[in-house]
Design an enzyme around this catalytic site. Structure first.
Site, mmCIF file in Angstrom:
data_model
loop_
_atom_site.group_PDB
_atom_site.id
_atom_site.type_symbol
_atom_site.label_atom_id
_atom_site.label_comp_id
_atom_site.label_asym_id
_atom_site.label_seq_id
_atom_site.Cartn_x
_atom_site.Cartn_y
_atom_site.Cartn_z
ATOM 1 N N LYS A 16 0.827 -1.217 0.000
ATOM 2 C CA LYS A 16 0.000 0.000 0.000
ATOM 3 C C LYS A 16 0.862 1.269 0.000
ATOM 4 O O LYS A 16 0.463 2.265 -0.583
ATOM 5 C CB LYS A 16 -1.020 0.000 1.139
ATOM 6 C CG LYS A 16 -0.413 -0.022 2.514
ATOM 7 C CD LYS A 16 -1.528 -0.016 3.544
ATOM 8 C CE LYS A 16 -1.102 -0.435 4.915
ATOM 9 N NZ LYS A 16 0.232 -0.196 5.398
ATOM 10 N N ARG A 89 -5.091 3.425 12.324
ATOM 11 C CA ARG A 89 -4.888 1.997 12.563
ATOM 12 C C ARG A 89 -5.726 1.493 13.729
ATOM 13 O O ARG A 89 -5.761 0.285 13.971
ATOM 14 C CB ARG A 89 -3.422 1.737 12.872
ATOM 15 C CG ARG A 89 -2.568 1.385 11.660
ATOM 16 C CD ARG A 89 -1.146 1.360 12.151
ATOM 17 N NE ARG A 89 -0.265 0.442 11.514
ATOM 18 C CZ ARG A 89 0.661 0.805 10.631
ATOM 19 N NH1 ARG A 89 0.718 2.029 10.180
ATOM 20 N NH2 ARG A 89 1.521 -0.085 10.177
ATOM 21 N N ARG A 130 12.315 -8.822 2.264
ATOM 22 C CA ARG A 130 12.560 -7.392 2.034
ATOM 23 C C ARG A 130 13.899 -6.992 2.655
ATOM 24 O O ARG A 130 14.230 -7.406 3.763
ATOM 25 C CB ARG A 130 11.417 -6.581 2.664
ATOM 26 C CG ARG A 130 11.607 -5.087 2.482
ATOM 27 C CD ARG A 130 10.322 -4.318 2.583
ATOM 28 N NE ARG A 130 9.781 -4.249 3.924
ATOM 29 C CZ ARG A 130 8.669 -3.583 4.220
ATOM 30 N NH1 ARG A 130 7.992 -2.967 3.277
ATOM 31 N NH2 ARG A 130 8.224 -3.557 5.461
ATOM 32 N N ARG A 162 14.680 -4.738 8.148
ATOM 33 C CA ARG A 162 14.044 -3.856 9.127
ATOM 34 C C ARG A 162 13.689 -4.691 10.349
ATOM 35 O O ARG A 162 13.207 -5.820 10.208
ATOM 36 C CB ARG A 162 12.748 -3.282 8.523
ATOM 37 C CG ARG A 162 12.879 -1.863 8.029
ATOM 38 C CD ARG A 162 11.694 -1.421 7.220
ATOM 39 N NE ARG A 162 10.419 -1.481 7.943
ATOM 40 C CZ ARG A 162 9.282 -0.991 7.464
ATOM 41 N NH1 ARG A 162 9.252 -0.404 6.288
ATOM 42 N NH2 ARG A 162 8.158 -1.089 8.147
ATOM 43 N N ARG A 173 2.485 -8.163 13.787
ATOM 44 C CA ARG A 173 1.917 -7.009 13.054
ATOM 45 C C ARG A 173 0.650 -7.429 12.310
ATOM 46 O O ARG A 173 -0.311 -6.669 12.214
ATOM 47 C CB ARG A 173 2.947 -6.452 12.066
ATOM 48 C CG ARG A 173 4.088 -5.729 12.763
ATOM 49 C CD ARG A 173 5.224 -5.458 11.806
ATOM 50 N NE ARG A 173 4.928 -4.395 10.871
ATOM 51 C CZ ARG A 173 5.567 -4.237 9.703
ATOM 52 N NH1 ARG A 173 6.501 -5.082 9.334
ATOM 53 N NH2 ARG A 173 5.257 -3.246 8.909
HETATM 54 P P1 AMP Z 1 4.468 1.067 8.514
HETATM 55 O O1 AMP Z 1 5.656 1.517 7.736
HETATM 56 O O2 AMP Z 1 3.187 1.769 8.117
HETATM 57 O O3 AMP Z 1 4.315 -0.435 8.520
HETATM 58 O O4 AMP Z 1 4.731 1.509 10.038
HETATM 59 C C1 AMP Z 1 5.844 1.034 10.765
HETATM 60 C C2 AMP Z 1 5.557 1.110 12.245
HETATM 61 O O5 AMP Z 1 5.324 2.497 12.610
HETATM 62 C C3 AMP Z 1 4.321 0.362 12.712
HETATM 63 O O6 AMP Z 1 4.555 -1.021 12.916
HETATM 64 C C4 AMP Z 1 3.998 1.114 14.005
HETATM 65 O O7 AMP Z 1 4.854 0.709 15.044
HETATM 66 C C5 AMP Z 1 4.341 2.567 13.652
HETATM 67 N N1 AMP Z 1 3.140 3.243 13.114
HETATM 68 C C6 AMP Z 1 2.909 3.627 11.825
HETATM 69 N N2 AMP Z 1 1.688 4.173 11.687
HETATM 70 C C7 AMP Z 1 1.125 4.145 12.930
HETATM 71 C C8 AMP Z 1 -0.134 4.521 13.440
HETATM 72 N N3 AMP Z 1 -1.085 5.065 12.666
HETATM 73 N N4 AMP Z 1 -0.363 4.332 14.777
HETATM 74 C C9 AMP Z 1 0.567 3.801 15.569
HETATM 75 N N5 AMP Z 1 1.759 3.375 15.148
HETATM 76 C C10 AMP Z 1 2.052 3.544 13.836
#
Ligand code: AMP
Length: 220
Positions: A16, A89, A130, A162, A173
């Protein structure tokens, strides 16, 4: 002109972020990725970044208040549309977002959710392979490998996994997404504001389908 707001949903690794980026380039709308905002804070070693890093490493959501403050700041940019990636989220974040929207946007601005549908099996396969570079470049060992093993094509940096792409963290996750994120789609579905896209196709094909659906809805 009404503003357009597209909120991307999908499990981690659904692509996404990539699609949100392509759509932002295509439309000129601003992309707000909370994951990217957090990673920038972490890289800059800000207070918020140091706090968020502890949660992100474990695959947990960062604290809501920290997340909201980043989103509010980003929404101050001038744009004819916004694309959200990774936010909201949780139910609380959705409620907060609707409050922010009611202040920032007008009644005829149009808010849609766009779900990139990908199975858990596919997610585990994708994220496990990845590799990333500190410069921001992302690779996939099977679909988009670097020319030299373990080395970034762009800057020569050493590639790494990562922390939140490690198998036990991926499983967690996914659980978090199914429990907290997916139920938020009901809110948009009830208002016929949910667009579903099959995320298990080539990147270009997915982008084309997204553009087609948005055209059908006269959003672009
Ligand atoms: P992502 O790159 O979107 O997978 O985000 C990486 C990490 O950032 C997630 O696993 C969360 O720990 C944190 N994170 C990103 N967006 C949010 C959100 N809306 N609320 C809380 N934590 C977030």
């Amino acid at each position: 002109m009404p503003k357009i707001i597209i909120i991307f949903f999908g499990p981690p690794g659904s692509g996404k972020g990539t699609q949100a980026e392509l759509l932002a380039k295509f439309t000129g709308w601003k992309k707000i990725s909370t994951g990217d905002l957090f990673r920038a804070e972490i890289a800059a070693k800000t207070k918020l970044g140091v706090l968020a890093d502890k949660y992100i490493k474990r695959g947990q959501l960062a604290p809501d208040k920290a997340t909201i403050s980043l989103v509010e700041k980003s929404l101050k940019q001038k744009a004819s549309g916004f694309i959200f990636d990774g936010f909201p989220r949780t139910r609380w974040q959705l409620k907060e977002l609707l409050v922010i929207f009611s202040k920032a946007f007008k009644k005829n601005d149009r808010v849609y959710a766009l779900e990139v549908v990908v199975s858990d099996k596919e997610v585990k396969q994708r994220l496990g392979q990845r590799r990333v570079c500190a410069c921001g470049k992302v690779y996939h060992l099977a679909y988009n490998p670097p020319i030299d093993d373990g080395v970034c094509d762009i800057c020569g940096g050493k590639l790494f996994i990562r922390n939140d792409d490690k198998p036990q963290v991926i499983a967690h996750r996914l659980k978090v997404y199914h429990h907290d994120g997916e139920p938020l789609l009901d809110y948009f579905k009830k208002q016929s504001k949910l667009i579903k896209i099959n995320g298990e196709q080539a990147i270009k094909k997915i982008h084309e389908e997204i553009v087609e659906k948005l055209k059908e809805l006269r959003l672009i």
